[in-house]
Write an enzyme that holds these catalytic residues in place. Structure first.
Site, PDB file in Angstrom:
ATOM      1  CG  ASP A   1      -2.060  -0.865   1.181  1.00  0.00           C
ATOM      2  OD1 ASP A   1      -2.694  -0.879   0.128  1.00  0.00           O
ATOM      3  OD2 ASP A   1      -2.348  -1.570   2.169  1.00  0.00           O
TER       4      ASP A   1
HETATM    5  C1  BGC Z   1       0.222   1.166   6.277  1.00  0.00           C
HETATM    6  C2  BGC Z   1      -0.107  -0.064   5.494  1.00  0.00           C
HETATM    7  C3  BGC Z   1      -1.595  -0.191   5.407  1.00  0.00           C
HETATM    8  C4  BGC Z   1      -2.230   1.076   4.891  1.00  0.00           C
HETATM    9  C5  BGC Z   1      -3.714   0.960   4.960  1.00  0.00           C
HETATM   10  C6  BGC Z   1      -0.440   2.347   5.681  1.00  0.00           C
HETATM   11  O1  BGC Z   1      -0.181   3.455   6.450  1.00  0.00           O
HETATM   12  O2  BGC Z   1       1.598   1.331   6.338  1.00  0.00           O
HETATM   13  O3  BGC Z   1       0.454  -1.195   6.079  1.00  0.00           O
HETATM   14  O4  BGC Z   1      -1.944  -1.219   4.533  1.00  0.00           O
HETATM   15  O5  BGC Z   1      -1.821   2.184   5.630  1.00  0.00           O
HETATM   16  O6  BGC Z   1      -4.383   2.083   4.481  1.00  0.00           O
HETATM   17  C1  NOJ Z   2      -1.771  -3.843   5.330  1.00  0.00           C
HETATM   18  C2  NOJ Z   2      -2.906  -4.009   4.408  1.00  0.00           C
HETATM   19  O1  NOJ Z   2      -4.041  -4.419   5.103  1.00  0.00           O
HETATM   20  C3  NOJ Z   2      -2.561  -4.984   3.332  1.00  0.00           C
HETATM   21  O2  NOJ Z   2      -3.608  -5.084   2.415  1.00  0.00           O
HETATM   22  C4  NOJ Z   2      -1.288  -4.565   2.667  1.00  0.00           C
HETATM   23  O3  NOJ Z   2      -1.016  -5.474   1.679  1.00  0.00           O
HETATM   24  C5  NOJ Z   2      -0.145  -4.424   3.641  1.00  0.00           C
HETATM   25  N1  NOJ Z   2      -0.552  -3.513   4.650  1.00  0.00           N
HETATM   26  C6  NOJ Z   2       1.147  -3.965   3.008  1.00  0.00           C
HETATM   27  O4  NOJ Z   2       1.142  -2.625   2.691  1.00  0.00           O
END
Ligand code: BGC
Ligand code: NOJ
Length: 811
Positions: free
Chosen positions: A483
């Site tokens: 993400d």
């Molecule tokens: C986090 C990710 C997460 C995302 C969700 C980010 O700030 O680092 O792990 O999946 O937010 O919106």
């Molecule tokens: C958390 C999110 O829930 C997941 O969908 C994502 O793949 C990971 N963060 C890595 O960014």
């Protein structure tokens, strides 16, 4: 250092001090009503949706961190305390917390009183039962008072903590007999209320927070409790609470118990009122009556235990390694259930007010859950697919209560659609239910625009094919699995979302990860086409997959490992030519899982590079070297200090992809070594470093560049649960559901001599005994089922509902 131990026979983790390195929590509830409870009694409850139907209040960024919950104060002749230690923190002579499957019991003892608080959500029950047992362990008669405490949330948890000008005026309660009813907003559009009951006559009660605490006191020093006297307050606005006061006399050795029920009731519109202004309590009474006695609690708890025994019996392992057994048999499947239920909504790291159900997340969660209750996975697949767009793209999230896609986040995460193929295929392989493909499923929640689920999968597949970049690799969009790799965002303004603000429409930035995922799951789609007699469709799809494989080999390999992406300018990400972020874990995992580069020897290289450059004593970091500054063309990944989260933290979610990739190339020792590096049961001894619960995975462990290397955060709600379950049960132990049977193909450490897996599959039970006399990692020599030797390593579906003895010889 350890703070407890695993009681495997009782399927519990036992904590022997309230002062764990972080609150160690458990979840109550399996279906509609949920509670979070920590080892000191902290936490909160909600009905179905942690944001919109919050029953009890929980404050964020609190000091101390875990303050507020369902507390039971014991007032004993001027002295007062709680069995969970918090919030009073009065020294306990004994303390023990047992987190079990769907229940928690917390025992404390002080000055001759032993108090045990047992908490659970009974099956098919919209409420929590808290049973408090009190025993007089002294030689004198004890006259004590028991005070309960919960603080109600005004339902919408976001509104509750922001809209004070309104909310401090709306709170309302009713009290009848020993039941406190919380009915804020029931007078207008709500048809639901909460209740908090006790099965004993009351000496008093409180329903107004200020009256209970005193304006200048905290939960550690409520004025009613210091006085030993309830004030019989009636909330009107401000903060409604529920507190019962019960007088109890105990002779030496005597034990007694009280049942409390914290429940949720919805009334049909025409049955809202009993009389003007007085809520209809019929349904609450029926719920309360179910827990009138101590034996009612015992019965409901034993029903819950057998429910869990049944679920866990679907896959059990007997091996020489206790830590492995307890992960596979108890805690990992348990966490899989919790993540399936709650997605990423409510934990001690997720507020319950932000994210709904993730399209990508929920598809992955069901991989680890589908064998437990396939019907619920089926329902979930249809829900998820119903939010898909007609062009095959997908809302990134949807709200569980409305089942509608979230507009604020929207779509454009270009890996999302493919996960629907992954999830659906796993469901069909588990159940053989190809019929799900014919279900008519709406697009974007619109029933007038529906198509078969198969058509949805096709659109997922072609969403990738229709969105390729200059190298023939998939366009990344706002982000892919990672993400935080936001290659089109270019945000320079604080407070903007990296994922949803400016997103350049440029069709340049490409993802090698999505390419790997496409080649990994493409064959599933092709097989489904063939089984529907769509051979031309299958051939066309095959050509797309082949082309993607070639593009990945030509433009996605960097000499020693797979590249991560091309950015908006067409520059490489995750390349030896980069100054920072030279190698990423995700494409090494997924490309090898897809089989890309295996016969060319590139897979070995990629995994060796992963080991040499990314592996640490605590697991594999996401990329390396970490970004030392913010890069606008990369986005959120470079916003984190080095070693945390996606910026070179150890993501426990994608470590299993490397385990699975190692299994693809037959390196069982490596696969298992990586498994045991991050599996929580193996980290119990370093709980002081790891800090989060030793019975569940956390999303992230700080990496080697972090100030606090080895420290975990974000336990419980993470795709880590499902993927580690798949890695160990399917890739390593090698029991793999396939379209027409169970494939047996372990990839284990050479030192292992034997193990047994009992697997329930499509109604039959297979007791699979695997022996490894030649000490190999991989390779099945013979398989016999009930004495008959098979010609391959796929157990056919017997379909007779009986137990089958399977002998597997490796070598
Ligand atoms: C986090 C990710 C997460 C995302 C969700 C980010 O700030 O680092 O792990 O999946 O937010 O919106
Ligand atoms: C958390 C999110 O829930 C997941 O969908 C994502 O793949 C990971 N963060 C890595 O960014």
């Amino acid at each position: 250092m350890k703070y407890g131990f695993f009681d495997d026979a009782n399927q519990e983790y036992v904590i022997h001090t309230p002062q764990t390195p972080y609150p160690w929590i458990n979840y109550l509830g399996n279906e509609r009503f949920f509670g979070l409870i920590s080892n000191t009694g902290g936490g909160y409850a909600f009905y179905r949706d942690a944001r919109l139907r919050r029953l009890t209040r929980y404050r964020y960024n609190n000091i101390p961190v875990d303050n507020g919950g369902r507390y039971f104060y014991i007032y004993d002749d001027g002295d007062y305390w709680t069995p969970g230690w918090m919030p009073v923190k009065r020294e306990l002579e004994q303390y023990e917390c047992r987190h079990g499957l769907g229940y928690t019991s917390i025992m404390g003892e002080r000055r001759g009183i032993r108090a045990t608080q047992l908490a659970f959500v009974p099956l098919s029950f919209d409420g929590e039962v808290h049973q408090v047992k009190l025993q007089n362990t002294s030689l004198q008669t004890k006259k004590i008072k028991l005070f309960s405490f919960v603080e109600f949330c005004l339902w919408n948890a976001y509104d509750d903590m922001t809209n004070f000008q309104r909310n401090l005026n709306t709170g309302e309660v009713e009290i009848q007999d020993s039941v406190i009813y919380h009915k804020t907003e029931y007078r207008e559009r709500r048809n639901h209320y909460a209740f908090f009951s006790a099965n004993r006559p009351l000496a008093g009660y409180d329903t107004d927070c200020e009256a209970f605490l005193g304006l200048y006191n905290g939960l550690d020093q409520p004025q009613t409790i210091t006085a030993g006297q309830a004030s019989n307050s009636i909330a009107s606005g401000w903060s409604p609470i529920g507190s019962h006061c019960i007088e109890i006399t105990l002779e030496p050795g005597e034990e007694t118990s009280c049942n409390f029920v914290l429940g949720y009731v919805e009334n049909p519109e025409e049955e809202k009122w009993e009389s003007p202004g007085i809520i209809n309590k019929k349904r609450a009474h029926a719920m309360i009556a179910q827990f009138a006695d101590e034996t009612d609690v015992e019965r409901a708890l034993s029903e819950l235990r057998s429910y869990w025994n049944d679920l866990l019996s679907k896959y059990t392992l007997q091996s020489h390694d206790d830590k492995l057994n307890r992960m596979v048999n108890i805690w990992n499947p348990y966490q899989c259930m919790v993540t399936f239920n709650l997605s990423r909504s409510a934990s001690y790291f997720e507020s319950g007010i932000g994210r709904g159900m993730g399209f990508r997340d929920s598809n992955q969660d069901l991989l680890g859950f589908v064998h437990q209750i396939p019907e619920r996975a089926r329902e979930r697949i249809i829900d998820i697919a119903s939010t898909q767009f007609e062009n095959g793209g997908a809302y990134h999230q949807y709200q569980p209560l409305t089942k509608k896609g979230n507009h604020e986040v929207g779509g454009g995460f270009n890996d999302d659609p493919l996960w629907l193929i992954v999830g659906t295929s796993a469901y069909i392989k588990e159940t053989g239910d190809f019929g799900i493909l014919d279900e008519q499923v709406p697009f974007d929640g619109n029933v007038d625009r529906a198509a078969s689920l198969f058509e949805h999968l096709k659109r997922s597949f072609y969403h990738v094919v229709d969105n390729l970049g200059p190298h023939g690799l998939p366009l990344i969009g706002r982000a892919d699995w990672n993400d935080c790799l936001n290659l089109n965002c270019f945000s320079a303004t604080p407070d903007e979302s990296y994922q949803t603000t400016q997103n350049l429409e440029g069709r340049i930035a490409e993802s090698v990860f999505i390419a790997g995922l496409f080649v990994y799951t493409g064959p599933d789609f092709i097989e489904l086409c063939k089984r529907r007699g769509l051979n031309e469709e299958a051939a066309t799809a095959q050509a797309h997959v082949d082309r993607m494989r070639t593009a990945t080999l030509e433009h996605g390999f960097d000499g020693e490992w797979f590249l991560r992406a091309y950015d908006h300018y067409g520059n490489k990400i995750g390349s030896k030519d980069c100054e920072e972020g030279q190698i990423f874990i995700e494409p090494q995992g997924f490309c090898v899982m897809a089989g890309i580069g295996v016969k060319e020897g590139l897979a070995h290289k990629a995994l060796d590079s992963t080991r040499d450059r990314l592996e640490t004593p605590y697991g594999i970091v996401l990329q390396h070297p970490p970004y030392s500054r913010y890069y606008m063309n990369l986005g959120e990944i470079s916003s984190y200090p080095p070693g945390y989260k996606e910026n070179a933290g150890i993501f426990c979610h994608n470590n299993p992809w490397i385990m699975m990739a190692e299994a693809v190339i037959g390196r069982g020792d490596r696969a298992f070594e990586l498994y045991s590096k991050i599996a929580p049961a193996y980290l119990e001894d370093i709980s002081d470093i790891h800090r989060t619960e030793p019975y569940v995975y956390a999303q992230m462990i700080a990496g080697k560049d972090a100030v606090r290397e080895g420290e975990a955060k974000n336990s419980w709600l993470t795709g880590t649960a499902a993927w580690n379950f798949i890695a160990i049960t399917q890739s390593i132990l090698g029991i793999q559901p396939e379209w027409d049977g169970l494939r047996i193909d372990p990839c284990i450490p050479k030192s292992w001599g034997e193990f047994t897996v009992t697997r329930v599959f499509r109604g039959d039970t297979y007791v699979i005994h695997i022996t490894n006399p030649q000490h190999v990692s991989k390779g099945v020599a013979t398989v016999t089922v009930d004495g008959t030797v098979l010609t391959n390593n796929i157990l056919p579906v017997a379909g007779d509902g009986t137990i089958h003895q399977v002998k597997v010889l490796l070598g």
